[in-house]
Scaffold this motif. Structure first.
Motif, PDB file in Angstrom:
ATOM      1  N   TYR A 277       0.860  -1.189   0.000  1.00 37.79           N
ATOM      2  CA  TYR A 277       0.000   0.000   0.000  1.00 37.79           C
ATOM      3  C   TYR A 277       0.889   1.228   0.000  1.00 37.79           C
ATOM      4  N   ASP A 278       0.482   2.250  -0.734  1.00 37.75           N
ATOM      5  CA  ASP A 278       1.203   3.518  -0.645  1.00 37.75           C
ATOM      6  C   ASP A 278       0.242   4.667  -0.889  1.00 37.75           C
ATOM      7  N   SER A 279       0.557   5.801  -0.302  1.00 36.16           N
ATOM      8  CA  SER A 279      -0.225   7.007  -0.553  1.00 36.16           C
ATOM      9  C   SER A 279       0.733   8.184  -0.598  1.00 36.16           C
ATOM     10  N   HIS A 280       0.426   9.145  -1.447  1.00 37.68           N
ATOM     11  CA  HIS A 280       1.214  10.374  -1.520  1.00 37.68           C
ATOM     12  C   HIS A 280       0.277  11.546  -1.684  1.00 37.68           C
ATOM     13  N   ARG A 281       0.718  12.675  -1.157  1.00 39.97           N
ATOM     14  CA  ARG A 281      -0.026  13.923  -1.213  1.00 39.97           C
ATOM     15  C   ARG A 281       0.293  14.665  -2.517  1.00 39.97           C
TER      16      ARG A 281
ATOM     17  N   ALA B 141       4.745   2.313  -8.287  1.00 43.36           N
ATOM     18  CA  ALA B 141       5.984   1.539  -8.173  1.00 43.36           C
ATOM     19  C   ALA B 141       6.269   1.193  -6.712  1.00 43.36           C
ATOM     20  N   HIS B 142       5.988   2.137  -5.799  1.00 45.55           N
ATOM     21  CA  HIS B 142       6.262   1.897  -4.371  1.00 45.55           C
ATOM     22  C   HIS B 142       5.365   0.783  -3.807  1.00 45.55           C
ATOM     23  N   ALA B 143       4.080   0.829  -4.138  1.00 47.10           N
ATOM     24  CA  ALA B 143       3.157  -0.196  -3.626  1.00 47.10           C
ATOM     25  C   ALA B 143       3.531  -1.569  -4.185  1.00 47.10           C
TER      26      ALA B 143
HETATM   27 MG    MG Z   1       5.846   6.075  -1.556  1.00 47.76          MG
END
Ligand code: MG
Length: 155
Positions: free
Chosen positions: A7-11, A41-43
């Motif tokens: 899981y990833d989240s960005h503002r 890519a991060h998730a």
């Molecule tokens: Mg990230």
């Protein structure tokens, strides 16, 4: 067979490029982050590392390390993938859902599948990318940022 979830989240932030799944997407804002902030890519990196039991992206590429400043996250994905392969696993399939109110991502998912598969030395048929909105609800619905969920299967 091993399965991992990421899981990833960005503002959203002004003055940044929007890069998702290695694809630069035209938008008035990009995502804030130490690297290129490619949440897809991060998730996916976390899903692969999770399936292999090798920790997570923050442990492998600490955001306190200047080497990863503005890093190409597809390269981080590739490096994590190589560690997974070194540990004796084989990539089978990944499924990814991006949750973003804006911009419309549907036209870009095929290209994301190609770029992500390339980083995994695999064919696009083994990577699935889907995009949906949050129906206007909450922080995603208000356009404050985006979230990504990824699942990876290793054999
Ligand atoms: Mg990230």
């Amino acid at each position: 067979m091993r399965v991992g979830i990421g899981y990833d989240s960005h503002r959203f932030a002004d003055g940044r490029k929007l890069i998702l799944g290695g694809v630069e997407i035209p938008h008035r804002q990009g995502l804030a982050g130490h690297s290129d902030a490619d949440a897809v890519a991060h998730a996916l990196t976390d899903a692969l590392l999770g399936a292999a039991g090798l920790g997570d992206i923050g442990r492998l590429f600490p955001n306190t390390d200047p080497r990863w400043s503005n890093a190409d996250s597809l390269q981080l994905l590739n490096q994590a993938f190589l560690k997974v392969v070194e540990a004796g696993h084989q990539f089978v399939h990944a499924d990814i859902t991006i949750i973003a109110e804006h911009p419309t991502l549907g036209p870009h998912v095929d290209r994301m599948e190609e770029k992500l598969a390339e980083a995994l030395l695999s064919a696009p048929a083994h990577v699935s990318v889907k995009a949906k909105t949050n129906e206007g609800m909450g922080w995603i619905g208000k356009g404050e940022g985006i979230a990504v969920i990824a699942v990876a299967v290793l054999g």
